[in-house]
Design a protein around this motif. Structure first.
Motif, mmCIF file in Angstrom:
data_model
loop_
_atom_site.group_PDB
_atom_site.id
_atom_site.type_symbol
_atom_site.label_atom_id
_atom_site.label_comp_id
_atom_site.label_asym_id
_atom_site.label_seq_id
_atom_site.Cartn_x
_atom_site.Cartn_y
_atom_site.Cartn_z
ATOM 1 N N LEU A 14 0.639 -1.924 -12.235
ATOM 2 C CA LEU A 14 0.568 -0.983 -13.361
ATOM 3 C C LEU A 14 -0.871 -0.562 -13.625
ATOM 4 N N GLY A 15 -1.799 -1.527 -13.528
ATOM 5 C CA GLY A 15 -3.210 -1.194 -13.695
ATOM 6 C C GLY A 15 -3.701 -0.250 -12.616
ATOM 7 N N LEU A 16 -3.265 -0.484 -11.388
ATOM 8 C CA LEU A 16 -3.651 0.392 -10.282
ATOM 9 C C LEU A 16 -3.121 1.810 -10.489
ATOM 10 N N LEU A 17 -1.870 1.932 -10.896
ATOM 11 C CA LEU A 17 -1.305 3.261 -11.148
ATOM 12 C C LEU A 17 -2.024 3.970 -12.287
ATOM 13 N N LEU A 18 -2.349 3.236 -13.337
ATOM 14 C CA LEU A 18 -3.079 3.817 -14.455
ATOM 15 C C LEU A 18 -4.465 4.274 -14.015
ATOM 16 N N PHE A 19 -5.169 3.412 -13.272
ATOM 17 C CA PHE A 19 -6.494 3.762 -12.772
ATOM 18 C C PHE A 19 -6.441 5.003 -11.879
ATOM 19 N N LEU A 20 -5.475 5.055 -10.959
ATOM 20 C CA LEU A 20 -5.383 6.202 -10.054
ATOM 21 C C LEU A 20 -5.049 7.490 -10.807
ATOM 22 N N ALA A 21 -4.198 7.397 -11.822
ATOM 23 C CA ALA A 21 -3.868 8.586 -12.613
ATOM 24 C C ALA A 21 -5.101 9.104 -13.347
ATOM 25 N N ILE A 22 -5.843 8.207 -13.974
ATOM 26 C CA ILE A 22 -7.059 8.618 -14.696
ATOM 27 C C ILE A 22 -8.103 9.143 -13.723
ATOM 28 N N GLY A 51 -11.421 11.075 -2.279
ATOM 29 C CA GLY A 51 -10.113 10.539 -1.924
ATOM 30 C C GLY A 51 -10.182 9.136 -1.357
ATOM 31 N N LEU A 52 -11.305 8.791 -0.757
ATOM 32 C CA LEU A 52 -11.478 7.456 -0.187
ATOM 33 C C LEU A 52 -12.243 6.504 -1.104
ATOM 34 N N ALA A 53 -12.976 7.026 -2.069
ATOM 35 C CA ALA A 53 -13.841 6.208 -2.917
ATOM 36 C C ALA A 53 -13.066 5.179 -3.735
ATOM 37 N N TRP A 54 -11.859 5.484 -4.148
ATOM 38 C CA TRP A 54 -11.099 4.546 -4.957
ATOM 39 C C TRP A 54 -10.697 3.306 -4.164
ATOM 40 N N LEU A 55 -10.777 3.375 -2.835
ATOM 41 C CA LEU A 55 -10.419 2.228 -2.007
ATOM 42 C C LEU A 55 -11.474 1.128 -2.022
ATOM 43 N N LEU A 56 -12.718 1.466 -2.385
ATOM 44 C CA LEU A 56 -13.802 0.487 -2.327
ATOM 45 C C LEU A 56 -13.536 -0.783 -3.137
ATOM 46 N N PRO A 57 -13.078 -0.699 -4.373
ATOM 47 C CA PRO A 57 -12.844 -1.942 -5.123
ATOM 48 C C PRO A 57 -11.496 -2.606 -4.827
ATOM 49 N N MET A 58 -10.702 -2.038 -3.930
ATOM 50 C CA MET A 58 -9.349 -2.545 -3.719
ATOM 51 C C MET A 58 -9.300 -3.929 -3.081
ATOM 52 N N ARG A 59 -10.249 -4.287 -2.221
ATOM 53 C CA ARG A 59 -10.196 -5.598 -1.578
ATOM 54 C C ARG A 59 -10.241 -6.715 -2.627
ATOM 55 N N GLY A 60 -11.195 -6.617 -3.532
ATOM 56 C CA GLY A 60 -11.297 -7.619 -4.587
ATOM 57 C C GLY A 60 -10.103 -7.592 -5.520
ATOM 58 N N PHE A 61 -9.640 -6.404 -5.835
ATOM 59 C CA PHE A 61 -8.505 -6.261 -6.749
ATOM 60 C C PHE A 61 -7.239 -6.859 -6.142
ATOM 61 N N LEU A 62 -6.977 -6.564 -4.873
ATOM 62 C CA LEU A 62 -5.799 -7.121 -4.213
ATOM 63 C C LEU A 62 -5.910 -8.636 -4.064
ATOM 64 N N ALA A 63 -7.120 -9.124 -3.809
ATOM 65 C CA ALA A 63 -7.328 -10.574 -3.743
ATOM 66 C C ALA A 63 -7.027 -11.209 -5.096
ATOM 67 N N TRP A 64 -7.440 -10.557 -6.178
ATOM 68 C CA TRP A 64 -7.138 -11.074 -7.516
ATOM 69 C C TRP A 64 -5.628 -11.098 -7.748
ATOM 70 N N MET A 65 -4.944 -10.047 -7.346
ATOM 71 C CA MET A 65 -3.503 -10.006 -7.538
ATOM 72 C C MET A 65 -2.801 -11.152 -6.807
ATOM 73 N N GLU A 66 -3.299 -11.519 -5.649
ATOM 74 C CA GLU A 66 -2.665 -12.579 -4.857
ATOM 75 C C GLU A 66 -3.110 -13.985 -5.276
#
Length: 71
Positions: A14-22, A51-66
């Motif tokens: 939900l946080g990811l969807l909210l972030f991507l929408a904003i 379009g690619l810049a939002w991917l930069l913080p995803m590694r840490g974010f996905l690690a947090w989710m797991e």
């Protein structure tokens, strides 16, 4: 391997969807005004970069989710 679900995955999605929408709304609202007079090829490169810049913080974010940790 986890056997029980955690609260971090649905909250993270939900946080990811909210972030991507904003993020998408901000880029769509402000970037065209800035780059409207630029050559088309440069505009394309700018949109690819955004379009690619939002991917930069995803590694840490996905690690947090797991795991619950950012690393």
């Amino acid at each position: 391997m986890r056997t029980e679900p955690t609260w971090r995955i649905p909250v993270g999605l939900l946080g990811l969807l909210l972030f991507l929408a904003i993020y998408g709304l901000v880029v769509a609202r402000y970037v065209p005004e800035i780059i409207e007079g630029w050559p088309t090829l440069i505009q394309t490169l700018v949109y690819i970069a955004f379009g690619l810049a939002w991917l930069l913080p995803m590694r840490g974010f996905l690690a947090w989710m797991e795991t619950g940790r950012w690393r």
